[in-house]
Design a protein around this motif. Structure first.
Motif, mmCIF file in Angstrom:
data_model
loop_
_atom_site.group_PDB
_atom_site.id
_atom_site.type_symbol
_atom_site.label_atom_id
_atom_site.label_comp_id
_atom_site.label_asym_id
_atom_site.label_seq_id
_atom_site.Cartn_x
_atom_site.Cartn_y
_atom_site.Cartn_z
ATOM 1 N N UNK A 29 0.823 -1.210 0.000
ATOM 2 C CA UNK A 29 0.000 0.000 0.000
ATOM 3 C C UNK A 29 0.853 1.255 0.000
ATOM 4 N N UNK A 30 1.847 1.322 0.894
ATOM 5 C CA UNK A 30 2.655 2.540 0.998
ATOM 6 C C UNK A 30 3.627 2.686 -0.163
ATOM 7 N N UNK A 31 4.121 1.568 -0.669
ATOM 8 C CA UNK A 31 5.105 1.643 -1.748
ATOM 9 C C UNK A 31 4.437 2.106 -3.042
ATOM 10 N N UNK A 148 7.114 -2.337 10.331
ATOM 11 C CA UNK A 148 8.299 -2.231 9.474
ATOM 12 C C UNK A 148 7.905 -2.049 8.013
ATOM 13 N N UNK A 149 6.862 -2.751 7.575
ATOM 14 C CA UNK A 149 6.465 -2.676 6.164
ATOM 15 C C UNK A 149 6.027 -1.271 5.749
ATOM 16 N N UNK A 155 10.620 4.352 1.668
ATOM 17 C CA UNK A 155 12.061 4.352 1.405
ATOM 18 C C UNK A 155 12.369 3.564 0.140
ATOM 19 N N UNK A 156 11.877 2.318 0.108
ATOM 20 C CA UNK A 156 12.139 1.462 -1.054
ATOM 21 C C UNK A 156 11.448 2.024 -2.296
ATOM 22 N N UNK A 300 10.692 11.696 -1.590
ATOM 23 C CA UNK A 300 10.036 10.544 -0.974
ATOM 24 C C UNK A 300 11.032 9.713 -0.173
ATOM 25 N N UNK A 301 12.254 9.575 -0.703
ATOM 26 C CA UNK A 301 13.285 8.804 -0.003
ATOM 27 C C UNK A 301 13.695 9.482 1.297
#
Length: 484
Positions: A29-31, A148-149, A155-156, A300-301
């Protein structure tokens, strides 16, 4: 079944496989959220069209989460979990090679079918593998992908979208999915409940459609306005379907959603606390990157690296909480954890445009430390008096309520943000400060409801404690009984 590798006990193999599936499901969802501007640009799509990349997945989740408990009980948790994991992994590969927006949305819907069953069925597997007295230990495992996800997603996602390709935000799921599937296929044991009963078509339609419509209204309300015809109609119909669901499920011999589990005091009260505290957790986690990127101008990173210490705080603190749980009990840990979480979150309301980012990271770390004191005992105690036969249905209810809580929290805080003072570029600093304050105030409300929980109700999950026999007509041997 093959011998466990490296001398691991079976319960830890279940935990590893579960973390693989849940981690992919939550991070997705976040990625994807980070990549939506790039997707809109590559597919030449409007904002209203590109949002279906997120909405399609969310609504597909909504249909399958409530049904997951029955499906796992009837077909078998191993078969269902591995099928869901395979479907999610395959759909991720298909999303990565999508050549049009319609293709991508269709494959995201397929992802949601797998994702909707991964977490509830995996949770049921985990809590059946760990005996009640070790539920606190299991919860320290459960909390890892939960925090963590979503922390790693930005980040990813930010790195892949910026330096590689948006397609890799989906391809990154493949190695995790393959490893989880191979371990599960070789080592998991099958579990099936003979009491699953026939398929409840009415419950499936009402729960899936009702949850999908409510989540759609909550997602669109802040952007389209809560009084818009679309939001009002979908939200109202969704709530009416939920009301009809309660009426129908209480009259079906084998309901899709076993609502009688709410009669069990610990399960009911823990879910009330969950709604408020998880709503604040999800809402603040959604708003803070907007503040960092839109107002402070971070990438975003950079934003992801600033919010990531929250996950470190949770992981570090959860190990201590897992040990304290047996001596202190869940009630005090939950209440004081949420009081601390509220105080630390309130500090975000004084972060300015030039505040050092290390101060923000320290706040997020402290928030994570306090969150573990609330989340670990809450997850450990929720299923304290749920029988193994009912664990699958209970996890479906828990996952459904958590999904609604997240949507409520994000919808409420985003509404506060958008209704505040604005600048030419978007919400002003004061609007963000007000929003963070509201997010912090949701937690003391959760702390008050946390006082409803009782340590004796969670005695089966604590070493050296034994719950007195429950003499109520709703329970037998401390567990909710099935109606005759």
């Amino acid at each position: 079944m093959a011998r466990a590798p490296f001398g691991l006990e079976y319960k830890w193999l279940v935990a590893i496989v579960f973390v693989c599936g849940m981690f992919m499901d939550i991070m997705d969802t976040t990625i994807v959220f980070v990549a939506t501007p790039t997707l809109a640009r590559d597919f030449h799509a409007t904002q209203s069209s590109i949002e279906w990349v997120v909405l399609g997945y969310l609504l597909s989740l909504a249909i399958w989460i409530p049904a997951s408990g029955w499906i796992g009980d009837r077909i078998g948790t191993k078969k269902v979990f591995l099928s869901a994991l395979a479907m999610f992994t395959l759909a991720s590969a298909l999303c990565g090679q999508a050549h049009s927006l319609n293709e991508l949305v269709a494959f995201r819907v397929l992802q949601g079918v797998g994702g909707g069953m991964l977490t509830p069925v995996g949770t049921a597997m985990l809590f059946r593998a760990f005996p009640p007295v070790e539920r606190a230990k299991a919860s320290t495992v459960l909390i890892i992908p939960t925090v963590l996800a979503p922390a790693l997603g930005p980040i990813i996602g930010g790195w892949l979208v910026t330096d590689v390709s948006w397609r890799w935000i989906f391809y990154v799921n493949l190695p995790v999915g393959v490893v989880g599937f191979v371990l599960g296929a070789v080592y998991l044991r099958e579990h099936r409940e003979g009491t699953a009963g026939p398929f409840d078509l009415g419950g499936f339609v009402l729960s899936g459609a009702g949850l999908a419509l409510v989540l759609y209204a909550l997602s669109e309300g802040p952007l389209k306005g809560w009084r818009s015809a679309t939001v009002l109609s979908t939200g109202t119909v969704g709530l009416l379907l939920f009301a009809l669901l309660v009426f129908v499920e209480n009259r079906v011999e084998a309901p899709m959603l076993t609502l009688r589990l709410y009669r069990e005091r610990m399960f009911r009260n823990a879910n009330i606390v969950l709604t408020l505290v998880y709503g604040s957790f999800a809402g603040v986690l959604y708003i803070l990157p907007l503040f960092l990127q839109d107002l402070r101008g971070l990438s975003a990173l950079q934003s992801g690296l600033t919010t990531f210490p929250q996950a470190i705080g949770v992981i570090v603190s959860s190990q201590l909480v897992g040990r304290l749980y047996h001596r202190v009990g869940p009630r005090r840990l939950i209440v004081w954890g949420m009081v601390g979480m509220a105080a630390v979150t309130m500090l975000l309301a004084v972060v300015g445009l030039h505040t050092d980012l290390w101060w923000v990271r320290l706040i997020m770390f402290g928030r994570g430390v306090c969150m573990a004191f609330a989340f670990v005992p809450l997850q450990a105690a929720t299923y304290a008096n749920i029988t193994p036969e009912d664990t699958g249905r209970a996890s479906a209810i828990y996952s459904t309520q958590r999904q609604v809580a997240a949507a409520l929290g994000v919808g409420a805080l985003l509404t506060v943000l958008l209704s505040g003072a604005k600048t030419a570029a978007g919400p002003a600093l004061s609007a963000y400060h007000t929003t963070f304050s509201v997010g912090a105030l949701l937690v003391p409300l959760a702390a008050l409801t946390g006082l409803l929980t009782r340590d004796e109700d969670a005695a089966s999950t604590r070493e050296g404690h034994q719950r007195a026999p429950d003499r109520s007509p709703l329970a037998v041997g401390g567990a909710v009984s099935k109606p005759r």
